[in-house]
Every structure is written in C-alpha cells, then in structure tokens.
Enzyme design. Structure first.
Site, PDB file in Angstrom:
ATOM      1  N   TYR A  37      -9.657  39.223 -22.284  1.00 43.23           N
ATOM      2  CA  TYR A  37      -9.913  38.906 -20.895  1.00 43.23           C
ATOM      3  C   TYR A  37     -10.893  39.437 -20.123  1.00 43.23           C
ATOM      4  CZ  TYR A  37      -4.626  36.865 -21.686  1.00 43.23           C
ATOM      5  OH  TYR A  37      -3.995  36.560 -22.559  1.00 43.23           O
ATOM      6  N   ASP A  44      -0.895  31.775 -17.985  1.00 44.62           N
ATOM      7  CA  ASP A  44      -0.163  30.619 -17.346  1.00 44.62           C
ATOM      8  C   ASP A  44      -1.052  29.662 -16.122  1.00 44.62           C
ATOM      9  OD1 ASP A  44       1.559  32.528 -17.335  1.00 44.62           O
ATOM     10  OD2 ASP A  44       0.834  34.346 -15.547  1.00 44.62           O
TER      11      ASP A  44
END
Length: 265
Positions: free
Chosen positions: A124, A64
């Site tokens: 992540y 994003d």
C-alpha cells in the site's frame, strides 16, 4: 492420441486473473453491497454483460470507501462455451465500466489460483500533501497536512512499526472477530519517500488488518507532529488482548491510501 487444438482450449472453463485500477472516490469500497455502487459490483456487472451470463469474482481483499488501487487483483472462472482470448476481456470489460475503473490486464492462471489465498504480500502507498493549499487535482488523493511535521520523527516512527508484531491496537473492529482471530502480521517495508509537495509512505506486509494501514499512518503522523512520543508508539505494539496502552490514536482519512500491488509466489 489426437492433439487438442488451441481453439478447443478456450471452449472449456478457465480461471482468469484480473489486475484492476480504480479511483475510489465515487464508490462505496470494493466489496459488494446491496446498493451496488462498489467496484466489485460494477466489475461483476460488466463481465456478466460481456459473457451474457452471471459472473462472480473474488478479490484479493477489500478496500474501504474512498481508497484507491493501482493493482487490485481478482479472479473468476470464464464460462464454458465462451471462446475468448484472455486479453480480449480487457477492452470488452472496460467498454462496460465507468472511466474511474479500469481492467489493466487479464491472464489465464492455474485452476487452484485464488486472488486472496494465493497472495503472499500486499503493498500500500499513502500520499501526504504538506503544501499550504491543497492543489485541486490532489483533492481526495492525498491527506492534506499543512501543519508542520518532522520527517526525521516520521521515519523513526515507521522504523518502529516495521517487523513482525501483534497489531491488535492498529485494527478496527469489523464485527466478525473471534477468540482465535490473529492480529500478528509482518511488515517488511515501512518507507518514506519525498514528493514535490509532501511525502509518500509505502507499506509492504504479508497481510493487513481492517483499517490497519490508515491506523498505522495516523499514529505515525501524530508522532511526527509531536502529539505522540516514540516510546508510546512502540508501546502500542505487541499488547495483550485488553490493550492496556490503548489503541492507535487516529485513523488517517481514506484519501491518500492506495493498494499498489499484490504479490504472488
């Protein structure tokens, strides 16, 4: 039969795998958009300039706006007739890119390699800064949480989230969902690491839903701040489609999230 020379090998089309790092703050995410201010758009433009013809790349997945990457992966097919050693694409592409996007590595891979579909896991990291004042060099790189939180509760929350579950309550709607959309994912790692002025959460999973890492982090932080009970957090997992226990209560900001690396078999 006459042997094929090494020079000829680079004259036929080959599939190349790129490892890419970027600071997500200046860009509107990874995936191409009409405005062109995305990592994918700028990378395609740079590669096309080097090749003097249009090149399209396929990434391992989207990040994003504001999300960073240390090891994003993409692939493309080098045009036929372009004699260029794979590693030479690294300085050539970087010379055409802004300093906030870097190609770290380029290597030839099998013709059936796919940056997205060949991936078996992604990792992540999410950085939290608990200092009373956010250091300026961490702005946009960590979630500033001067409010006290309990690290023991945070670790307990991460333990609850680890494993194979239906994470429907931890997925934002992208708009392309169907009745057959699967929300089942497996997180093999949900760990907390201490940093000089905060913490780092590391997630490794076989796949991540839209905004899943940020929604996991938001719920875990709410638990560590005493705003969500551990049993209520557990109740968010493995819910039926109508989500009787609701959704994750908070989506953490993009600031602290980074795609660390993608794992291939």
């Amino acid at each position: 039969m006459r042997a094929i020379s090494v020079d000829w090998i680079y004259w036929v089309s080959v599939r190349l795998k790129l490892t890419i790092a970027y600071d997500g703050r200046p860009f509107e995410g990874w995936a191409t958009q009409p405005g062109g201010n995305t990592v994918q758009d700028l990378l395609q433009k740079a590669l096309s300039t080097v090749a003097k013809q249009e090149i399209k790349i396929q990434g391992s997945g989207r990040t994003d706006t504001g999300v960073h990457a240390h090891g994003q992966v993409a692939h493309f097919d080098a045009p036929e007739g372009l004699s260029m050693n794979p590693y030479n694409w690294v300085p050539a592409a970087n010379s055409k890119l802004p300093a906030t996007i870097r190609v770290i590595d380029c290597e030839q891979v099998a013709d059936d390699f796919h940056a997205r579909f060949s991936a078996v896991a992604k990792t992540y990291t999410y950085d939290l800064c608990l200092a009373p004042v956010l250091p300026p060099l961490q702005a946009g790189l960590a979630w500033h949480l001067p409010r006290q939180l309990d690290p023991a509760s945070l670790e307990q929350a991460l333990e609850i989230l680890q494993g194979e579950h239906c994470f429907r309550a931890f997925a934002a709607k992208r708009g392309n969902e169907t009745e057959d959309t699967s929300y089942r994912r497996s997180l093999s790692r949900c760990e907390l690491q201490t940093l000089p002025n905060g913490y780092r959460i590391t997630y490794t999973g076989n796949g991540f839903l839209y905004k899943m890492a940020r929604l996991l982090t938001g719920a875990a932080i709410y638990t560590a701040q005493g705003r969500l009970r551990l049993d209520d957090l557990e109740g968010l997992l493995d819910q039926p489609a109508d989500l009787p226990h609701g959704r994750s209560p908070y989506c953490a900001p993009a600031d602290g999230l980074a795609l660390d690396h993608v794992t291939y078999s």
